[in-house]
Structures are given as structure tokens and as C-alpha cells.
Design an enzyme around this catalytic site. Sequence first.
Site, short mmCIF file in Angstrom:
data_model
loop_
_atom_site.label_atom_id
_atom_site.label_comp_id
_atom_site.label_asym_id
_atom_site.label_seq_id
_atom_site.Cartn_x
_atom_site.Cartn_y
_atom_site.Cartn_z
N ASP A 81 43.11 39.91 48.61
CA ASP A 81 44.57 39.98 49.35
C ASP A 81 45.84 40.48 48.50
OD1 ASP A 81 43.94 37.61 47.63
OD2 ASP A 81 45.71 36.37 48.45
N GLU A 139 43.69 34.54 48.16
CA GLU A 139 43.74 33.83 46.88
C GLU A 139 45.25 33.39 46.44
OE1 GLU A 139 44.84 32.68 42.72
OE2 GLU A 139 45.38 34.52 43.97
#
Length: 391
Positions: A81, A139
Site C-alpha cells: 500500500d 500496512e
Amino acid sequence: MKEQLMKMLEQRKDEMIQIRRHLHEYPELSFEEEKTAQYIADFYAGKDVDVQRNVGNGYGIIVTIKGGKPGKTIGLRADFDALPIHEETDVPFKSKIDGVMHACGHDAHTAYLLVLADCLIQLKDELPGTIKVIHQHAEEVPPGGAKSIVESGLLDDVDAVYGVHFFPTNPAGDVGYHSGYSMAGRTYFKLKIQGVGGHGSSPHLAKDAIVAGAHFVTAIQTVVSRRLNPFDMGVITIGSFDGKGQFNVIKDSVELEGDVRYMTSEVQELIDKEVHRITKGIEAEFGVKCELEYVPDYPPLYNDPEITAEVVAVLQSSTEPEIKSVMEFPMFSGSEDFAYYAAKYPSCFFYIGSKPKGVEKAYFNHHPKWDVDEDALLVAAKAVAEVVCKG
């Protein structure tokens, strides 16, 4: 197999860089990484592996590579991400998505692991044991993706989990480690204080929420200075105090937000208890009502000492020229949801130097001018390959 694997990685260094640059151009925020997940799934299409998609609470992917020889089952994790940051670099492959940027190296994490995984797939007949490649979503934003992937049970057969993170504190070629508690846990909190508003000329008729909030800000700092053992690590930050109003009006309510960081679960419990105690004291002292939202995000990251010692020994004995130095890093006060893997399985999360060449002091993670020395991609791939080959 090891010699062959290392040569394959060297030959595919440019491919790692190309993948990283592609992902860097098309970043996606946590829990919104649909196209990135599709890109990863397409990479494995047609390969002799088991691919499980949408693992956990988002777009997580687990790729299982079953070796042709008996051995342990290990997990290799990389996150994918990005962050809500407007990129300010001048690289030709800068983000094409306005306000979104890979400013923490997750593009590089994914790129090296994709190529390493493909090399392991090609060598799977000679591979001892089983490799579970964990491509993890989200995350950066709590509750994160790691916790839900752990809760899926799909990793319950692993003997160990490994991960790396790029840091610009050191040049490419440096590999860092820390045994035991290594990265801080984090808790988010929001406090709403409800008082009674009034006119500035008549404070005795009001219950001033701003004064109560200001007292909370001051009092909460005494948790670290007067309740915490001086040899323990703890940080309490008030990042927002929403008390804007009229100059001659006593505010009836305010909202504060902040976070707490700690390196051990014992410190976490102590700060938790003290924050709640102070909140009740504010209610009693100022006659206000307090609504406290207190949510632990990520636990402290604990690197298993035995597993970490094995990793260090393997890397220190490596003859690969890209791995130039293996050194102990200090504890980091930042947080990482890899901690959820480490809380359940023996794990080691280590660090890859990525300082851009010719830079004395690089921009740190989450900065809009963040960049990496792309030589670090091959360093990461070879370092993790060393760990895989140790069995």
C-alpha cells in the site's frame, strides 16, 4: 541451488527496478489497492503455485511454493500500500495519482519479492520445504492487513516469518538487525470533553472545556516523566486540540486526538491505565464529562532472538558482493504491523539500507521527497534468498 538462485537474481535486477517504478507510478491507498493486487496476481498467472486472493480484510495475497525436497515452511512478507502524500520528487516515474505516493518503500518491497518468488518457483524441485509469499495490503492504516491475515489461519503451519524494510539511514549494501523488541507499539486515542458553555464575563456559571483539556494535555505528560521507569521507552503525543471558538465565549466542548508509543506490552498496560485514570480525574476536578476512545493499533514488534541470531549468522557469512555490511540497528519508535506475525510466529524483521547515492542526509520514510537507491532491491533479494537457502 543457492548459487543458481543468486545468479538468477543478478540477471533480473533490471526487472525488479522496472516493477518498482511501475508500482511507484500507480500507488494505491490502504484498503484500496485493487489494481496493485491484480498486478501481483497477474504476475503469478500460469505459474505452478497456489495463489489465494482477498486474504484477510482486504486485498491480501498468499502464494504457496511447495519445494521438491523436505524442509521447513517459512513465510516471506512484503506490503504494497501507499500513502496520502503528494510526491515532490523529480524522478521520471513519479506518481501519476495525485495526492498518493509510495513514500515508504512498499513498491520496492513488492518488486524484489515478486522476482525472488519467481526464481524460487523455477527452482522449486530443488527447494527444501515450502515458501509462503505474503503480499500484504494496508500496512499503513490501522487495523492494518497483517492482523487479519494472521487470523485467517492460512499461516498456522509456518515455522518462521521474515520481512524487510527499506530505510534511507544507511547506504545500499548495509543490512541491519535488532533482536528482541525492535519497533514500537502504538495506540490511537480521541478525547471529547463536554462542559457547559457560557459568557467570558461569568466563568463561575460555566464549566470550561478548554481549561479541562489544557489540564489533560499537561497531566498526561507526567505519565512518561513520573510514572514510567526512566529506562523504559514511552511517548504520548497530542496531535490535535480542536478548541476554536469565539474570544469571549467559554467553550462547552473540545476534542483532542493523539497517539501513544511503547516498546513493551508492560509499558503499554501502564500507560493505558494512567490515561484512563487521568481522564476520570479531569471529570471529577472540572465537573465535565469525558468520552475517551482508546484503541491499540499495532503491538510492539518482537524479533525472536534465536531466529534473528540465525539470520545474522547467515548474512554475516554471505559471500555475495552486494551484502557489504551486517550491523545492529537501534530500536525504532515507529510502528509496523509485521508485529502481528511476530506475535504469533517466530519471526525476524530486518532492515535494508537504501540511501540514494550522493546524498549526505536522505529524506526519511513518509516524506514527499522520499527516494531509494535502486541497488538496494538486489541487496534485499539476495539477503532474503540467503535466509531461504539456510533452510
